[in-house]
Design a protein around this motif. Structure first.
Motif, mmCIF file in Angstrom:
data_model
loop_
_atom_site.group_PDB
_atom_site.id
_atom_site.type_symbol
_atom_site.label_atom_id
_atom_site.label_comp_id
_atom_site.label_asym_id
_atom_site.label_seq_id
_atom_site.Cartn_x
_atom_site.Cartn_y
_atom_site.Cartn_z
ATOM 1 N N ILE A 50 0.743 -1.318 -0.095
ATOM 2 C CA ILE A 50 0.272 0.263 0.268
ATOM 3 C C ILE A 50 0.917 1.535 0.336
ATOM 4 O O ILE A 50 0.774 2.683 0.467
ATOM 5 C CB ILE A 50 -1.015 0.011 1.144
ATOM 6 C CG1 ILE A 50 -0.403 0.034 2.554
ATOM 7 C CG2 ILE A 50 -1.982 -1.472 0.772
ATOM 8 C CD1 ILE A 50 -1.425 0.185 3.883
ATOM 9 N N TRP A 99 -14.893 -5.103 -6.345
ATOM 10 C CA TRP A 99 -13.580 -3.952 -6.692
ATOM 11 C C TRP A 99 -12.729 -5.305 -7.449
ATOM 12 O O TRP A 99 -12.581 -4.302 -9.094
ATOM 13 C CB TRP A 99 -12.504 -3.896 -5.483
ATOM 14 C CG TRP A 99 -13.131 -3.369 -4.062
ATOM 15 C CD1 TRP A 99 -13.485 -3.863 -3.080
ATOM 16 C CD2 TRP A 99 -13.715 -2.285 -4.166
ATOM 17 N NE1 TRP A 99 -13.678 -2.644 -2.069
ATOM 18 C CE2 TRP A 99 -14.645 -1.946 -2.776
ATOM 19 C CE3 TRP A 99 -14.717 -1.700 -5.048
ATOM 20 C CZ2 TRP A 99 -15.174 -0.594 -2.853
ATOM 21 C CZ3 TRP A 99 -15.375 -0.379 -5.108
ATOM 22 C CH2 TRP A 99 -15.613 -0.179 -3.776
ATOM 23 N N TYR A 103 -12.351 -3.354 -11.549
ATOM 24 C CA TYR A 103 -11.103 -3.082 -11.866
ATOM 25 C C TYR A 103 -11.107 -2.826 -13.165
ATOM 26 O O TYR A 103 -11.646 -3.204 -14.092
ATOM 27 C CB TYR A 103 -9.942 -3.854 -11.237
ATOM 28 C CG TYR A 103 -8.174 -3.292 -11.388
ATOM 29 C CD1 TYR A 103 -8.327 -2.276 -10.390
ATOM 30 C CD2 TYR A 103 -8.006 -3.696 -12.395
ATOM 31 C CE1 TYR A 103 -7.161 -1.839 -10.460
ATOM 32 C CE2 TYR A 103 -6.499 -3.083 -12.674
ATOM 33 C CZ TYR A 103 -6.293 -2.165 -11.546
ATOM 34 O OH TYR A 103 -4.617 -1.616 -11.053
ATOM 35 N N THR A 107 -10.376 2.811 -8.528
ATOM 36 C CA THR A 107 -9.627 2.021 -8.083
ATOM 37 C C THR A 107 -9.564 3.725 -6.587
ATOM 38 O O THR A 107 -9.381 2.871 -5.026
ATOM 39 C CB THR A 107 -9.353 2.234 -8.970
ATOM 40 O OG1 THR A 107 -8.560 1.851 -9.583
ATOM 41 C CG2 THR A 107 -7.012 2.233 -8.134
ATOM 42 N N GLN A 108 -10.131 5.095 -6.531
ATOM 43 C CA GLN A 108 -9.347 5.303 -5.932
ATOM 44 C C GLN A 108 -10.335 5.447 -4.370
ATOM 45 O O GLN A 108 -10.046 5.662 -3.571
ATOM 46 C CB GLN A 108 -9.985 6.828 -6.547
ATOM 47 C CG GLN A 108 -9.000 7.594 -6.854
ATOM 48 C CD GLN A 108 -7.159 6.857 -6.258
ATOM 49 O OE1 GLN A 108 -7.227 8.077 -4.992
ATOM 50 N NE2 GLN A 108 -6.361 6.414 -7.138
ATOM 51 N N TRP A 110 -10.888 2.073 -3.247
ATOM 52 C CA TRP A 110 -10.203 1.309 -1.671
ATOM 53 C C TRP A 110 -9.158 1.125 -2.047
ATOM 54 O O TRP A 110 -8.643 0.858 -0.698
ATOM 55 C CB TRP A 110 -10.883 0.442 -2.578
ATOM 56 C CG TRP A 110 -10.059 -0.774 -3.810
ATOM 57 C CD1 TRP A 110 -10.943 -0.623 -4.972
ATOM 58 C CD2 TRP A 110 -8.971 -0.924 -4.383
ATOM 59 N NE1 TRP A 110 -10.347 -1.025 -6.529
ATOM 60 C CE2 TRP A 110 -9.148 -1.022 -5.584
ATOM 61 C CE3 TRP A 110 -8.164 -1.448 -3.369
ATOM 62 C CZ2 TRP A 110 -7.579 -1.550 -6.451
ATOM 63 C CZ3 TRP A 110 -6.643 -2.092 -4.089
ATOM 64 C CH2 TRP A 110 -6.750 -1.724 -5.816
ATOM 65 N N PHE A 111 -8.369 2.332 -2.552
ATOM 66 C CA PHE A 111 -6.382 2.639 -2.590
ATOM 67 C C PHE A 111 -6.840 3.308 -2.065
ATOM 68 O O PHE A 111 -5.318 4.162 -2.041
ATOM 69 C CB PHE A 111 -6.075 1.529 -4.110
ATOM 70 C CG PHE A 111 -4.725 1.703 -3.524
ATOM 71 C CD1 PHE A 111 -4.275 0.915 -3.358
ATOM 72 C CD2 PHE A 111 -3.676 2.652 -3.846
ATOM 73 C CE1 PHE A 111 -3.075 0.138 -3.055
ATOM 74 C CE2 PHE A 111 -2.857 2.427 -4.306
ATOM 75 C CZ PHE A 111 -2.053 1.363 -3.843
ATOM 76 N N ARG A 117 -6.726 1.741 2.775
ATOM 77 C CA ARG A 117 -5.950 0.458 2.894
ATOM 78 C C ARG A 117 -5.137 -0.181 4.230
ATOM 79 O O ARG A 117 -5.588 -1.514 3.801
ATOM 80 C CB ARG A 117 -4.400 1.756 1.913
ATOM 81 C CG ARG A 117 -4.859 1.569 0.873
ATOM 82 C CD ARG A 117 -3.866 2.443 0.169
ATOM 83 N NE ARG A 117 -2.509 3.104 0.547
ATOM 84 C CZ ARG A 117 -3.118 4.139 0.538
ATOM 85 N NH1 ARG A 117 -3.611 4.983 -0.357
ATOM 86 N NH2 ARG A 117 -2.115 5.191 1.126
ATOM 87 N N SER A 120 -7.758 -2.206 5.475
ATOM 88 C CA SER A 120 -7.437 -4.222 4.296
ATOM 89 C C SER A 120 -6.562 -5.121 5.182
ATOM 90 O O SER A 120 -7.140 -6.033 5.372
ATOM 91 C CB SER A 120 -7.882 -3.488 2.763
ATOM 92 O OG SER A 120 -8.829 -2.205 2.629
ATOM 93 N N PHE A 231 -3.492 -4.713 -5.108
ATOM 94 C CA PHE A 231 -2.736 -3.572 -4.319
ATOM 95 C C PHE A 231 -1.055 -4.599 -5.077
ATOM 96 O O PHE A 231 -0.705 -3.118 -5.500
ATOM 97 C CB PHE A 231 -2.722 -4.342 -2.983
ATOM 98 C CG PHE A 231 -3.168 -4.323 -2.962
ATOM 99 C CD1 PHE A 231 -3.781 -3.511 -1.640
ATOM 100 C CD2 PHE A 231 -5.036 -4.627 -2.111
ATOM 101 C CE1 PHE A 231 -4.496 -2.092 -0.913
ATOM 102 C CE2 PHE A 231 -5.895 -4.883 -0.996
ATOM 103 C CZ PHE A 231 -5.919 -3.329 -0.911
ATOM 104 N N GLU A 234 -1.671 -1.745 -8.516
ATOM 105 C CA GLU A 234 -1.260 -0.371 -8.083
ATOM 106 C C GLU A 234 -0.139 0.215 -7.312
ATOM 107 O O GLU A 234 -0.007 1.266 -7.490
ATOM 108 C CB GLU A 234 -2.845 0.310 -7.270
ATOM 109 C CG GLU A 234 -3.965 -0.351 -7.453
ATOM 110 C CD GLU A 234 -4.304 0.606 -8.697
ATOM 111 O OE1 GLU A 234 -3.923 1.716 -8.421
ATOM 112 O OE2 GLU A 234 -4.161 0.630 -9.865
ATOM 113 N N SER A 235 -0.016 -1.524 -6.707
ATOM 114 C CA SER A 235 1.987 -0.801 -6.614
ATOM 115 C C SER A 235 3.511 -1.109 -7.449
ATOM 116 O O SER A 235 4.377 -0.404 -7.000
ATOM 117 C CB SER A 235 1.920 -1.585 -5.397
ATOM 118 O OG SER A 235 1.534 -1.353 -3.870
#
Length: 271
Positions: A50, A99, A103, A107-108, A110-111, A117, A120, A231, A234-235
């Motif tokens: 995250i 989610w 996808y 996204t914004q 849950w992230f 985050r 989660s 995750f 996104e990372s």
């Protein structure tokens, strides 16, 4: 240098027998500590997923997740509270399915928030640990059964997907997964369950409930994998860590369990 597949196989050959030994040999308190070590390592890796980079902040989040896990387990000593926790986890995984399916939209939601985050991480690891601890208390054979169902579903999905996979399951999240692979994984898990029912001499009239639970658990285990993949995408990470040669991080190995364990224990309690 060993290939990736060779490293993966060697690690599995070493760790799987050791873990199976621990299931049956370690007293319940010591086994729960072993499982808690996975939570600690998983929480540490999750902090990186995250986008928390400072070691002190990662340590604080890890401590927060572990603390919440211990508090949740303390409340779960009451059977009614345990049931509530398991249902909360089931509802949360239902939200996670949304989610995954939507996808990269939303996204914004849950992230985008650091609080969401972080929470989660709590909802990912705390219900899993509580479920696994209580499952082990319920019986070593049930704990091993869950492991075999997960391993069977994972292996079946891999081999069937490679051979017959055509229709992508969630291409924007995990392009390698196919519908055929998931069906193959469910098939393998059903075989594992049928063997268990025969060995344990379970009454035939109970077969339907156990087989239905197998389908649910094998399906949900895929969701656990896909949720971690969200995750990682996104990372911008390929693996959650490098602690296990050929396998990546601890979260990469327990992602299926994070979803499957609460469902499995709740299902067993309802049968």
């Amino acid at each position: 240098m060993l290939s990736g597949l060779a490293q993966r196989s060697l690690t599995a050959l070493v760790l799987a027998p050791a873990f199976i030994w621990a299931i049956f040999a370690l007293p319940a308190p010591y086994f729960s500590y072993l499982l808690l070590a996975f939570v600690v390592l998983g929480a540490w890796e999750f902090s990186r997923l995250i986008k928390i980079t400072k070691p002190i902040n990662r340590a604080l989040l890890t401590g927060f997740i572990v603390g919440c896990t211990l508090v949740a387990n303390n409340h779960a000593q009451n059977p009614d509270s345990l049931t509530v926790l398991l249902y909360v986890s089931v509802v949360w995984w239902g939200l996670n399915l949304f989610w995954v399916l939507s996808y990269p939209n939303h996204t914004q939601t849950w992230f985008g928030s650091s609080i969401i985050r972080s929470m989660s991480g709590v909802l990912l690891l705390a219900p899993m640990w509580v479920a696994l601890v209580n499952l082990h208390l319920k019986g070593d054979e049930y704990f091993l059964l869950l492991m075999l169902l997960i391993w069977g579903a994972d292996s079946g999905a891999y081999f069937v997907g490679r051979k017959f996979g055509k229709r992508k399951l969630a291409p924007k999240v995990s392009p390698g997964k196919s519908v055929e692979g998931v069906l193959g994984g469910i098939g393998f898990a059903l075989i594992v369950m049928l063997i268990f029912l025969q060995v344990q001499d379970v009454a035939t009239e109970k077969y339907f409930g156990y087989l239905l639970l197998t389908i649910v658990v094998a399906s949900v285990s895929v969701l656990g994998d896909l949720f971690e993949s969200l995750f990682k995408r996104e990372s911008g990470m390929k693996d959650s860590g490098q602690i296990l040669p050929g396998h990546g991080g601890v979260l990469d190995r327990i992602d299926s369990l994070t979803a499957a364990a609460p469902f499995f224990l709740l299902g067993l309690n309802l049968l």
